[in-house]
Design a protein around this motif. Structure first.
Motif, short mmCIF file in Angstrom:
data_model
loop_
_atom_site.label_atom_id
_atom_site.label_comp_id
_atom_site.label_asym_id
_atom_site.label_seq_id
_atom_site.Cartn_x
_atom_site.Cartn_y
_atom_site.Cartn_z
N GLY A 36 13.15 1.23 1.19
CA GLY A 36 13.54 1.38 2.59
C GLY A 36 13.24 2.77 3.13
O GLY A 36 12.75 2.93 4.25
N ALA A 37 13.53 3.79 2.32
CA ALA A 37 13.27 5.16 2.76
C ALA A 37 11.78 5.42 2.95
O ALA A 37 11.37 6.09 3.91
CB ALA A 37 13.86 6.15 1.75
N ILE A 38 10.97 4.87 2.07
CA ILE A 38 9.52 5.10 2.16
C ILE A 38 8.90 4.35 3.33
O ILE A 38 8.10 4.91 4.08
CB ILE A 38 8.84 4.74 0.82
CG1 ILE A 38 9.25 5.76 -0.24
CG2 ILE A 38 7.32 4.68 0.98
CD1 ILE A 38 8.81 5.43 -1.64
N ILE A 39 9.27 3.09 3.52
CA ILE A 39 8.60 2.31 4.57
C ILE A 39 9.11 2.64 5.97
O ILE A 39 8.41 2.38 6.94
CB ILE A 39 8.66 0.79 4.31
CG1 ILE A 39 10.09 0.27 4.34
CG2 ILE A 39 7.96 0.44 3.02
CD1 ILE A 39 10.21 -1.25 4.22
N THR A 40 10.33 3.18 6.08
CA THR A 40 10.86 3.51 7.41
C THR A 40 10.82 4.99 7.72
O THR A 40 10.87 5.37 8.89
CB THR A 40 12.32 3.04 7.56
OG1 THR A 40 13.15 3.80 6.68
CG2 THR A 40 12.47 1.56 7.30
N LYS A 89 0.83 -1.20 0.00
CA LYS A 89 0.00 0.00 0.00
C LYS A 89 0.87 1.26 0.00
O LYS A 89 0.57 2.23 -0.70
CB LYS A 89 -0.91 0.00 1.22
CG LYS A 89 -1.92 1.10 1.26
CD LYS A 89 -2.84 0.95 2.46
CE LYS A 89 -3.82 2.10 2.54
NZ LYS A 89 -4.69 2.00 3.71
N SER A 90 1.96 1.25 0.77
CA SER A 90 2.87 2.40 0.83
C SER A 90 3.50 2.67 -0.53
O SER A 90 3.78 3.82 -0.88
CB SER A 90 3.98 2.17 1.85
OG SER A 90 3.46 2.08 3.14
N MET A 91 3.75 1.61 -1.29
CA MET A 91 4.45 1.76 -2.57
C MET A 91 3.49 1.98 -3.75
O MET A 91 3.94 2.33 -4.83
CB MET A 91 5.33 0.54 -2.84
CG MET A 91 6.45 0.36 -1.83
SD MET A 91 7.47 1.82 -1.55
CE MET A 91 8.22 2.02 -3.16
N SER A 92 2.19 1.79 -3.53
CA SER A 92 1.25 1.99 -4.63
C SER A 92 1.24 3.48 -5.00
O SER A 92 1.21 4.35 -4.15
CB SER A 92 -0.16 1.52 -4.26
OG SER A 92 -0.71 2.35 -3.28
N GLY A 93 1.30 3.74 -6.28
CA GLY A 93 1.32 5.11 -6.76
C GLY A 93 2.69 5.75 -6.76
O GLY A 93 2.84 6.88 -7.19
N GLN A 113 9.44 -2.96 -10.26
CA GLN A 113 10.71 -3.24 -9.61
C GLN A 113 11.28 -1.92 -9.10
O GLN A 113 11.48 -0.97 -9.84
CB GLN A 113 11.67 -3.89 -10.61
CG GLN A 113 12.87 -4.51 -9.97
CD GLN A 113 13.64 -5.38 -10.94
OE1 GLN A 113 13.18 -5.66 -12.04
NE2 GLN A 113 14.81 -5.80 -10.54
N TYR A 114 11.51 -1.87 -7.78
CA TYR A 114 12.00 -0.67 -7.11
C TYR A 114 13.40 -0.89 -6.55
O TYR A 114 13.71 -1.98 -6.08
CB TYR A 114 11.11 -0.33 -5.91
CG TYR A 114 9.69 0.02 -6.22
CD1 TYR A 114 9.31 1.34 -6.44
CD2 TYR A 114 8.71 -0.96 -6.28
CE1 TYR A 114 7.99 1.67 -6.71
CE2 TYR A 114 7.39 -0.64 -6.55
CZ TYR A 114 7.04 0.67 -6.76
OH TYR A 114 5.74 1.00 -7.03
N PRO A 115 14.23 0.16 -6.54
CA PRO A 115 15.51 0.05 -5.83
C PRO A 115 15.26 -0.17 -4.34
O PRO A 115 14.33 0.42 -3.76
CB PRO A 115 16.18 1.40 -6.07
CG PRO A 115 15.50 1.97 -7.27
CD PRO A 115 14.09 1.44 -7.24
N ILE A 116 16.06 -0.99 -3.72
CA ILE A 116 15.90 -1.31 -2.30
C ILE A 116 15.93 -0.04 -1.44
O ILE A 116 15.12 0.12 -0.53
CB ILE A 116 17.01 -2.28 -1.83
CG1 ILE A 116 16.78 -3.66 -2.46
CG2 ILE A 116 17.08 -2.37 -0.32
CD1 ILE A 116 15.60 -4.42 -1.94
N LYS A 117 16.85 0.85 -1.72
CA LYS A 117 16.98 2.06 -0.91
C LYS A 117 15.73 2.94 -1.02
O LYS A 117 15.33 3.58 -0.04
CB LYS A 117 18.22 2.85 -1.31
CG LYS A 117 19.52 2.19 -0.91
CD LYS A 117 19.82 2.46 0.54
CE LYS A 117 21.24 2.06 0.88
NZ LYS A 117 21.69 2.60 2.14
N GLN A 118 15.10 2.99 -2.19
CA GLN A 118 13.87 3.78 -2.34
C GLN A 118 12.77 3.21 -1.45
O GLN A 118 12.10 3.95 -0.73
CB GLN A 118 13.41 3.79 -3.80
CG GLN A 118 12.14 4.59 -4.03
CD GLN A 118 11.64 4.54 -5.46
OE1 GLN A 118 12.07 3.71 -6.28
NE2 GLN A 118 10.71 5.43 -5.78
#
Length: 84
Positions: free
Chosen positions: A47-51, A19-23, A40-45
């Motif tokens: 990580g920054a959004i979910i934390t 849900k956090s990554m949708s949109g 497919q998202y970069p891990i760091k992107q």
């Protein structure tokens, strides 16, 4: 699932990560990445959004470990071949 990223505890749930990554438009993948939905998202992107932390505060390994435990498919950094 409880996990520790950059010395902070987070309770992550797969549906909430999705849900956090949708949109969110994926940045170009130049490092390790994760597939969320059909993107497919970069891990760091991710990580920054979910934390909510700065990308310099955590390692790729910490986020890969957490996302793998949640059931996401993580991919290593793409290899580049030198052109002659």
């Amino acid at each position: 699932m409880r996990c520790v990223i950059a010395r902070f505890s987070f309770d992550l749930i797969k549906d909430e990560v999705e849900k956090s990554m949708s949109g969110v438009k994926p940045e170009p993948v130049t490092e390790a990445s994760v597939t969320i939905g059909r993107k497919q998202y970069p891990i760091k992107q991710v990580g920054a959004i979910i934390t909510g932390q700065d990308r310099r505060d955590f390692t790729t390994t910490e986020v890969v470990r957490a996302l793998t435990r949640l059931g996401f498919t993580c991919h290593p950094a793409p290899t580049t071949t030198p052109t002659l």
